[in-house]
Design a protein around this motif. Structure first.
Motif, short mmCIF file in Angstrom:
data_model
loop_
_atom_site.label_atom_id
_atom_site.label_comp_id
_atom_site.label_asym_id
_atom_site.label_seq_id
_atom_site.Cartn_x
_atom_site.Cartn_y
_atom_site.Cartn_z
N ALA A 307 19.01 104.56 -39.31
CA ALA A 307 18.43 103.21 -39.40
C ALA A 307 18.20 102.58 -38.03
CB ALA A 307 19.35 102.31 -40.22
N LEU A 308 18.98 102.97 -37.04
CA LEU A 308 18.97 102.29 -35.74
C LEU A 308 17.60 102.24 -35.07
CD1 LEU A 308 20.63 100.79 -33.63
CD2 LEU A 308 21.17 103.01 -32.58
N PRO A 309 16.86 103.36 -34.92
CA PRO A 309 15.58 103.28 -34.21
C PRO A 309 14.59 102.30 -34.84
CG PRO A 309 16.28 105.56 -34.43
CD PRO A 309 17.19 104.75 -35.29
N SER A 310 14.49 102.33 -36.18
CA SER A 310 13.53 101.44 -36.85
C SER A 310 13.98 99.99 -36.76
CB SER A 310 13.36 101.86 -38.32
OG SER A 310 14.60 101.96 -38.97
N THR A 311 15.29 99.75 -36.80
CA THR A 311 15.82 98.39 -36.69
C THR A 311 15.53 97.82 -35.30
OG1 THR A 311 17.58 98.89 -38.27
CG2 THR A 311 17.89 96.96 -36.86
N LEU A 312 15.75 98.63 -34.27
CA LEU A 312 15.44 98.21 -32.91
C LEU A 312 13.94 97.95 -32.74
CD1 LEU A 312 17.75 100.62 -30.87
CD2 LEU A 312 18.11 98.17 -31.27
N LYS A 313 13.14 98.82 -33.32
CA LYS A 313 11.69 98.69 -33.24
C LYS A 313 11.23 97.36 -33.86
CE LYS A 313 7.45 100.94 -35.01
NZ LYS A 313 6.95 102.10 -35.82
N TYR A 314 11.73 97.05 -35.05
CA TYR A 314 11.32 95.84 -35.74
C TYR A 314 11.74 94.59 -34.96
CZ TYR A 314 10.65 92.27 -39.29
OH TYR A 314 10.24 91.13 -39.94
N ASN A 315 13.00 94.56 -34.52
CA ASN A 315 13.49 93.38 -33.81
C ASN A 315 12.80 93.20 -32.46
OD1 ASN A 315 15.90 91.87 -35.18
ND2 ASN A 315 16.20 94.02 -35.67
N TYR A 316 12.40 94.30 -31.85
CA TYR A 316 11.64 94.21 -30.60
C TYR A 316 10.25 93.63 -30.87
CZ TYR A 316 8.92 95.56 -26.51
OH TYR A 316 8.09 95.54 -25.42
N LEU A 317 9.57 94.16 -31.88
CA LEU A 317 8.22 93.70 -32.18
C LEU A 317 8.21 92.24 -32.63
CD1 LEU A 317 6.85 96.85 -34.06
CD2 LEU A 317 6.15 96.04 -31.80
N LYS A 318 9.23 91.82 -33.35
CA LYS A 318 9.29 90.44 -33.84
C LYS A 318 9.88 89.48 -32.82
CE LYS A 318 8.31 89.34 -37.43
NZ LYS A 318 6.99 88.91 -37.97
N GLY A 319 10.61 90.01 -31.82
CA GLY A 319 11.25 89.15 -30.83
C GLY A 319 12.53 88.51 -31.31
N THR A 320 13.02 88.92 -32.49
CA THR A 320 14.23 88.30 -33.05
C THR A 320 15.49 88.73 -32.31
OG1 THR A 320 14.14 90.04 -34.72
CG2 THR A 320 13.37 87.88 -35.37
N TRP A 321 15.43 89.80 -31.54
CA TRP A 321 16.61 90.25 -30.78
C TRP A 321 17.08 89.16 -29.83
CZ3 TRP A 321 16.29 90.54 -25.45
CH2 TRP A 321 15.02 90.50 -24.90
#
Length: 328
Positions: A307-321
């Protein structure tokens, strides 16, 4: 190895009422009240104390609640990541009031074909989704398309991506369908079809949690060695202002909150139910995405790494990180 002991997510059901009649959902069949602002304010304070980071205002159709904008604003101002999924019917009307208050705004869309989408949703909402995309973009919002994948609409994934997601510079969330209670979603996806989804998830502007694919290949949750951590990662609050355990879909027990969610969640009775998460007979074979996703995030196992790569990808694209770091 457990990485986090505090809950991550609150699925806050503002009402079970809905203005659609999706074939793969039974929530719209339930009578339901609406949550109150006073209860939301108190519960958000307690959720903050418990360590929750994400509030998903859900339903039913959450935009049916006349004060949804105030609830989102309250949660957002307190530092929570806010998320909301809508069928689009009411979004154009409410968009101005919601602007800047939803970190993860999802428009449900299961086909690029109007008739096919509207048939599955039981109401003519395709045109409203298209209008919602245009309105959201005009307001500077960054909505996602949430595509719930069944065997009978898998062929539409490419078309939605090419005709709607890419031209509008959106993010496509692939949501493999799951069964629960008496709700059936048709024939299950084959291993080959799951591999197709997995490959699709690696494209630009696409999010697919690889843990979902792995879990389905493994036959879902197994009560002898459960991956599900629903009750310890996710709080479920009902429109009746009750804490529902171990998850909404099982709803084995409900506890009236009565203004004291913090103490209730840490009580011995609730703790005993938390110990049964993923181990109840009904939990065998479960693949319910909204509880598996936070489960994958708190324990270091093969699903965590999937799950980690896709989770990082989504949060990066959305800026929610950025907001997660600020409020962690």
């Amino acid at each position: 190895m457990r990485l986090r002991s505090k809950p991550v997510l609150c699925n806050y059901y503002v009402t079970y009422r809905c203005n659609a009649k999706c074939s793969f959902c039974d929530i719209w069949e339930k009578p339901s009240p609406y949550i109150t602002l006073q209860d939301v304010k108190q519960n958000l304070l307690d959720l903050k104390r418990l360590g929750v980071q994400v509030i998903d205002f859900t339903g039913g159709e959450p935009l049916l609640h006349r004060e949804i904008d105030q609830m989102l604003s309250m949660a957002h101002d307190m530092g929570f990541i806010t998320t909301l999924t809508t069928n689009g019917l009411l979004y154009p009307k409410l968009a101005e009031r919601l602007k800047g208050k939803v970190d993860m705004l999802h428009f449900s869309l299961d086909s690029a074909d109007k008739t096919e989408h509207d048939t599955g949703r039981g109401v003519a909402c395709f045109d409203f989704v298209m209008e919602s995309i245009a309105v959201a973009k005009q307001l500077g919002e960054k909505p996602d398309i949430l595509f719930t994948v069944f065997k009978n609409n898998l062929h539409q994934l490419e078309e939605v991506y090419q005709k709607i997601v890419l031209p509008n510079k959106l993010l496509l969330i692939i949501n493999p369908a799951f069964e629960y209670n008496q709700v059936e979603t048709g024939e299950q996806l084959t291993e080959q079809e799951l591999k197709y989804l997995s490959a699709f998830g690696k494209r630009k502007q696409v999010y697919l949690n690889e843990g979902f694919i792995q879990l389905r290949c493994d036959g879902g949750n197994h009560i002898a060695d459960p991956v599900c951590k629903a009750a310890s990662t996710t709080l479920v609050i009902s429109p009746e202002n009750e804490l529902v355990l171990p998850c909404y879909h099982l709803g084995a027990k409900s506890f009236p909150i009565q203004g004291n969610l913090y103490t209730l969640y840490l009580s011995q009775e609730v703790e005993a139910l938390k110990q049964q998460e993923g181990r109840l007979p009904e939990c065998e074979g479960c693949t319910i995405n909204c509880y598996m996703q936070p489960s994958f995030a708190v324990e270091m196992n093969k699903y965590f790494w999937k799950a980690l790569p896709s989770t990082l990808k989504y949060n990066y694209l959305k800026g929610t990180w950025k907001r997660l770091l600020l409020n962690s």
